[in-house]
Design a protein around this motif. Structure first.
Motif, mmCIF file in Angstrom:
data_model
loop_
_atom_site.group_PDB
_atom_site.id
_atom_site.type_symbol
_atom_site.label_atom_id
_atom_site.label_comp_id
_atom_site.label_asym_id
_atom_site.label_seq_id
_atom_site.Cartn_x
_atom_site.Cartn_y
_atom_site.Cartn_z
ATOM 1 N N ALA A 121 0.573 -1.017 0.200
ATOM 2 C CA ALA A 121 -0.010 -0.481 0.267
ATOM 3 C C ALA A 121 0.567 1.325 -0.001
ATOM 4 C CB ALA A 121 -1.145 -0.208 0.839
ATOM 5 N N VAL A 122 1.641 1.369 0.842
ATOM 6 C CA VAL A 122 2.611 2.783 1.334
ATOM 7 C C VAL A 122 3.823 2.800 -0.832
ATOM 8 C CG1 VAL A 122 4.746 3.666 2.168
ATOM 9 C CG2 VAL A 122 2.821 2.017 3.774
ATOM 10 N N ARG A 123 3.986 2.049 -1.581
ATOM 11 C CA ARG A 123 4.677 1.380 -2.461
ATOM 12 C C ARG A 123 2.989 2.184 -3.728
ATOM 13 N NH1 ARG A 123 10.022 -1.115 -2.675
ATOM 14 N NH2 ARG A 123 9.270 -0.951 -4.887
ATOM 15 N N ARG A 124 2.869 1.400 -3.088
ATOM 16 C CA ARG A 124 1.160 2.873 -3.922
ATOM 17 C C ARG A 124 1.444 3.870 -4.169
ATOM 18 N NH1 ARG A 124 -2.049 -1.492 -7.191
ATOM 19 N NH2 ARG A 124 -0.537 -3.654 -6.090
ATOM 20 N N LEU A 243 7.787 -6.409 -8.706
ATOM 21 C CA LEU A 243 9.046 -7.096 -8.844
ATOM 22 C C LEU A 243 10.232 -6.546 -7.444
ATOM 23 C CD1 LEU A 243 9.654 -7.888 -12.664
ATOM 24 C CD2 LEU A 243 8.994 -9.527 -10.296
ATOM 25 N N GLU A 244 10.161 -5.807 -7.566
ATOM 26 C CA GLU A 244 11.150 -4.681 -6.678
ATOM 27 C C GLU A 244 10.537 -5.302 -4.925
ATOM 28 O OE1 GLU A 244 13.045 -0.649 -8.819
ATOM 29 O OE2 GLU A 244 11.496 -0.848 -6.869
ATOM 30 N N GLN A 245 9.221 -5.557 -4.463
ATOM 31 C CA GLN A 245 8.500 -5.356 -3.886
ATOM 32 C C GLN A 245 8.813 -7.000 -3.613
ATOM 33 O OE1 GLN A 245 4.778 -3.871 -3.096
ATOM 34 N NE2 GLN A 245 4.484 -6.186 -1.489
ATOM 35 N N ALA A 246 8.816 -7.985 -4.564
ATOM 36 C CA ALA A 246 8.948 -8.891 -4.325
ATOM 37 C C ALA A 246 10.401 -9.574 -4.156
ATOM 38 C CB ALA A 246 8.942 -9.931 -5.708
ATOM 39 N N GLY A 251 14.082 -11.278 0.504
ATOM 40 C CA GLY A 251 15.398 -11.016 1.501
ATOM 41 C C GLY A 251 17.078 -10.465 0.922
ATOM 42 N N LEU A 252 16.107 -9.926 -0.107
ATOM 43 C CA LEU A 252 17.571 -9.312 -1.299
ATOM 44 C C LEU A 252 17.509 -8.009 -1.138
ATOM 45 C CD1 LEU A 252 16.506 -10.991 -4.717
ATOM 46 C CD2 LEU A 252 18.434 -11.740 -3.401
ATOM 47 N N ARG A 292 23.061 -2.533 -22.110
ATOM 48 C CA ARG A 292 23.156 -2.174 -20.824
ATOM 49 C C ARG A 292 23.087 -2.178 -20.100
ATOM 50 N NH1 ARG A 292 25.952 -0.238 -24.757
ATOM 51 N NH2 ARG A 292 25.905 1.465 -25.579
ATOM 52 N N CYS A 293 23.269 -2.239 -18.788
ATOM 53 C CA CYS A 293 23.288 -2.775 -17.096
ATOM 54 C C CYS A 293 22.966 -2.261 -16.659
ATOM 55 C CB CYS A 293 24.161 -4.354 -16.676
ATOM 56 S SG CYS A 293 24.840 -5.496 -17.606
ATOM 57 N N PHE A 294 22.467 -2.029 -15.370
ATOM 58 C CA PHE A 294 21.368 -1.403 -14.362
ATOM 59 C C PHE A 294 21.347 -2.636 -13.225
ATOM 60 C CE2 PHE A 294 20.516 0.659 -18.368
ATOM 61 C CZ PHE A 294 20.835 1.410 -18.288
ATOM 62 N N ALA A 295 21.574 -1.304 -11.594
ATOM 63 C CA ALA A 295 21.512 -1.849 -10.372
ATOM 64 C C ALA A 295 20.736 -0.890 -9.515
ATOM 65 C CB ALA A 295 22.819 -1.731 -10.127
ATOM 66 N N LYS A 296 20.137 -1.222 -8.623
ATOM 67 C CA LYS A 296 19.245 -1.004 -7.310
ATOM 68 C C LYS A 296 19.453 -1.227 -6.231
ATOM 69 C CE LYS A 296 14.873 1.688 -6.955
ATOM 70 N NZ LYS A 296 13.231 2.121 -7.605
ATOM 71 N N ALA A 297 19.812 0.046 -5.481
ATOM 72 C CA ALA A 297 19.931 -1.120 -3.880
ATOM 73 C C ALA A 297 18.451 -0.815 -3.487
ATOM 74 C CB ALA A 297 20.666 -0.003 -3.525
ATOM 75 N N LEU A 298 17.770 -1.731 -2.642
ATOM 76 C CA LEU A 298 16.547 -1.427 -2.273
ATOM 77 C C LEU A 298 16.223 -0.925 -0.987
ATOM 78 C CD1 LEU A 298 16.006 -5.319 -3.818
ATOM 79 C CD2 LEU A 298 14.985 -2.819 -4.919
#
Length: 298
Positions: A121-124, A243-246, A251-252, A292-298
């Protein structure tokens, strides 16, 4: 049964603690107003503790920041309760008890029988604030067709059909022999190894995406696809958010991905979502000129 119900999250910052006389009138009225909601046409569920309300639920560092979350059969049912019942008197006076500039609200579709999670909900709410109204999150004034998500895998024929459309699209613009990286298996996206979701907009399958664990704390986003007919409606951003939430649930704490120089829309999507460029890794070293590769810290 309705194709979808409507969930809502309302975040507000009180002007004083819940036991302060400055908000006593609001606190004293909570039982009455919540009972009114419970009895209203179209009401399904609301977030509450054993006290009958949600004022003791703290998910933000600021103890004055409260949440109110509920589920209704339709947007009109929720509107009727908010604006056409005795609740409206308290709504009009909300500035007496809540900070004027700190009210945050989002509505979204949810499958009947499903209880929303606060984290989702907060992500929405955050998604709405970043992207504006879309089927993934919207306001009272911008109703949207229902967008629902399902967990799936690569043994499902309908999901396979989406992935095959993605493969065909990527192959049609590829210019190098090592450019295509289609590898993903069902074991990589099930259990504690990963997750795959697909999206239905107004009942029709319109997209999919997966995440697989590649290190103990790192995941890789794979097989992102949105039907061209609905591109531009933030469906891809919504799939990515799911997918980020999943990934967090798995635990990622970091996700990586690869896309190609021939997918400028995908590159723009990832950059808007906060992904930073990184050097190719693993199999993508074989296509360093086109990957083209990308990354993000969660």
């Amino acid at each position: 049964m309705a194709a979808a119900h409507i969930a809502q999250l309302n975040i507000g910052v009180m002007v004083a603690p819940t036991d302060d006389p400055a908000v006593a009138e609001f606190m004293d009225a909570l039982d009455e107003i919540n009972a009114l909601a419970d009895e209203s046409p179209g009401f399904v569920w609301r977030l509450q503790t054993d006290e009958g309300n949600a004022t003791d639920i703290q998910i933000f560092p600021n103890p004055l920041q409260l949440v109110n979350m509920s589920v209704w059969e339709t947007v009109d049912d929720l509107k009727t309760y908010v604006y056409r019942s005795p609740h409206v008197e308290y709504f009009r006076r909300r500035a007496e008890w809540f900070e004027r500039d700190d009210r945050r609200v989002a509505l979204w579709s949810i499958a009947p029988g499903t209880i929303p999670e606060l984290s989702d909900a907060v992500r929405r709410v955050e998604f709405l604030e970043r992207h504006g109204p879309s089927p993934y999150a919207f306001g009272f004034g911008t109703p949207q067709p229902p967008l629902l998500f399902e967990t799936t895998d690569l043994d499902d024929p309908d999901t396979v059909a989406l992935v095959e459309r993605l493969n065909a699209e990527l192959a049609s613009v590829a210019t190098e022999p090592n450019e295509l990286h289609f590898g993903l298996t069902s074991p990589e996206i099930t259990g504690d190894q990963g997750r795959m979701v697909r999206a239905r907009l107004d009942g029709e399958l319109v997209g999919c995406g997966g995440v697989r664990r590649i290190e103990s704390n790192v995941g890789e986003i794979k097989r992102m696809f949105v039907d061209p007919v609905v591109r531009g409606r933030k469906i891809g951003a919504a799939i990515l958010d799911q997918l980020e939430q999943a990934s967090i649930e798995l635990g990622l704490d970091r996700v990586q991905l690869e896309t190609g120089v021939h997918q400028p829309e995908a590159i723009a999507l990832y950059e808007r979502a906060g992904y930073d460029p990184i050097e190719p890794w693993g199999v993508y070293l074989e296509s360093a000129t086109t990957s083209r590769c990308f990354a993000k810290a969660l």
